[in-house]
Design a protein around this motif. Structure first.
Motif, PDB file in Angstrom:
ATOM      1  N   HIS A 106     -28.925 -25.376  35.581  1.00 34.08           N
ATOM      2  CA  HIS A 106     -29.540 -24.173  35.014  1.00 34.08           C
ATOM      3  C   HIS A 106     -28.789 -23.597  33.817  1.00 34.08           C
ATOM      4  CE1 HIS A 106     -31.391 -24.110  39.105  1.00 34.08           C
ATOM      5  NE2 HIS A 106     -32.443 -23.734  38.413  1.00 34.08           N
ATOM      6  N   ALA A 142     -35.159 -18.079  34.208  1.00 34.82           N
ATOM      7  CA  ALA A 142     -35.888 -17.656  35.405  1.00 34.82           C
ATOM      8  C   ALA A 142     -34.979 -17.684  36.632  1.00 34.82           C
ATOM      9  CB  ALA A 142     -37.099 -18.562  35.620  1.00 34.82           C
ATOM     10  N   PHE A 143     -34.123 -18.694  36.703  1.00 33.20           N
ATOM     11  CA  PHE A 143     -33.194 -18.786  37.825  1.00 33.20           C
ATOM     12  C   PHE A 143     -32.241 -17.589  37.838  1.00 33.20           C
ATOM     13  CE2 PHE A 143     -29.167 -20.305  39.687  1.00 33.20           C
ATOM     14  CZ  PHE A 143     -29.621 -20.693  40.932  1.00 33.20           C
ATOM     15  N   TYR A 153     -41.096 -20.171  43.908  1.00 34.21           N
ATOM     16  CA  TYR A 153     -40.545 -18.956  43.325  1.00 34.21           C
ATOM     17  C   TYR A 153     -41.294 -17.749  43.889  1.00 34.21           C
ATOM     18  CZ  TYR A 153     -38.779 -22.467  40.102  1.00 34.21           C
ATOM     19  OH  TYR A 153     -38.171 -23.576  39.577  1.00 34.21           O
ATOM     20  N   TYR A 154     -40.533 -16.718  44.203  1.00 30.03           N
ATOM     21  CA  TYR A 154     -41.087 -15.594  44.940  1.00 30.03           C
ATOM     22  C   TYR A 154     -42.228 -14.892  44.195  1.00 30.03           C
ATOM     23  CZ  TYR A 154     -38.883 -12.104  41.929  1.00 30.03           C
ATOM     24  OH  TYR A 154     -38.549 -11.327  40.857  1.00 30.03           O
ATOM     25  N   ILE A 176     -34.078 -14.684  39.219  1.00 33.44           N
ATOM     26  CA  ILE A 176     -34.271 -14.807  40.667  1.00 33.44           C
ATOM     27  C   ILE A 176     -32.991 -14.449  41.417  1.00 33.44           C
ATOM     28  CG2 ILE A 176     -34.668 -16.481  42.514  1.00 33.44           C
ATOM     29  CD1 ILE A 176     -36.651 -17.868  40.622  1.00 33.44           C
ATOM     30  N   TYR A 216     -40.246 -27.854  42.484  1.00 31.99           N
ATOM     31  CA  TYR A 216     -39.607 -26.864  41.618  1.00 31.99           C
ATOM     32  C   TYR A 216     -39.748 -27.258  40.157  1.00 31.99           C
ATOM     33  CZ  TYR A 216     -37.361 -24.493  45.551  1.00 31.99           C
ATOM     34  OH  TYR A 216     -37.122 -23.781  46.702  1.00 31.99           O
ATOM     35  N   THR A 267     -37.743 -26.412  37.887  1.00 26.20           N
ATOM     36  CA  THR A 267     -36.401 -26.800  37.445  1.00 26.20           C
ATOM     37  C   THR A 267     -36.153 -28.281  37.664  1.00 26.20           C
ATOM     38  OG1 THR A 267     -35.493 -24.616  37.885  1.00 26.20           O
ATOM     39  CG2 THR A 267     -33.939 -26.443  37.822  1.00 26.20           C
TER      40      THR A 267
END
Length: 238
Positions: free
Chosen positions: A115, A90-91, A166-167, A94, A43, A45
């Protein structure tokens, strides 16, 4: 200098909080059976927060020993902070998209810290922290280099193992290659905007008074009395 030392200890405390949060996030992920151990460090992150913790330790030691950060440290802080802030944004997207699609998602406290809390504190420290120099504009393209290389490697690895952190990097979870490319370019543009904002803000000096300076200033009532005393002396002199 007292303010600078306190700031140095706050940096070290921030790094400790980051390490504790990373550890909890890893243990929580393993226990939830939603994350394979070999994918935890994949990740962005996690990688950016590992860099944040290491750099903040270095910055804390420098803060305790020196009255001003060297130029390289300011540039490094701008790099890492750009990554952590964008990862937090971005989190948020998501989590929002998961809600829109009806996908249940659990957010542990460590995710909130990694985050939101740490990037937020990082921005405050960037704006008002003592001893920071101005960041160079050369930081912006370097900020983009890491996520670009990370994205290329992640897509290549995902095609081999069938897993993406991440999707929007998975063509199966989006409408196809065009949406994946557009989403990736949008993410890179956010990195650029955040880095630009950090460089600009580094050139605006927000000086906080040293501890004790505020209390040493005379109170408004005392200042008024002093003004009246001066006026009385002037009238007597006349």
């Amino acid at each position: 200098m007292l303010t600078r030392r306190i700031y140095g200890w706050l940096r070290l405390l921030t790094a400790a909080v980051c390490i504790v949060s990373l550890t909890h996030r890893m243990l929580w992920g393993m226990g939830s059976q939603t994350l394979a151990s070999q994918n935890f460090f994949a990740y962005l992150t996690i990688q950016s927060n590992l860099a944040f913790a290491a750099l903040t330790i270095v910055a804390g030691i420098i803060g305790l020993r020196h009255s001003e950060d060297p130029a390289w440290l300011t540039s490094a802080r701008a790099l890492v902070l750009s990554w952590t802030i964008t990862a937090g944004l971005a989190f948020s997207i998501i989590v929002w998209q998961a809600g829109v699609r009806g996908i249940p998602i659990t957010v542990p406290w460590s995710d909130v810290v990694l985050h939101y809390v740490l990037p937020g504190f990082g921005v405050i420290a960037w704006l008002i922290g003592p001893g920071r120099t101005s960041a160079s504009w050369r930081v912006v393209p370097y900020v983009l280099l890491y996520p670009a290389l990370w994205g290329i490697f992640t897509i290549w690895r995902g095609r081999i193992i069938g897993w993406y952190p991440y999707y929007f990097l998975d063509p199966r979870q989006v409408s196809g290659l065009p949406e994946m490319v557009i989403s990736s370019l949008l993410a890179l543009s956010i990195f650029a905007v955040v880095a630009t904002a950090l460089v600009l803000s580094s050139r605006v000096r927000v000086r906080m008074p040293p501890f004790g300076e505020i209390s040493s200033r005379p109170a408004p009532a005392a200042r008024r009395r002093r003004v009246l005393d001066v006026l009385r002396h002037v009238r007597r002199a006349r």
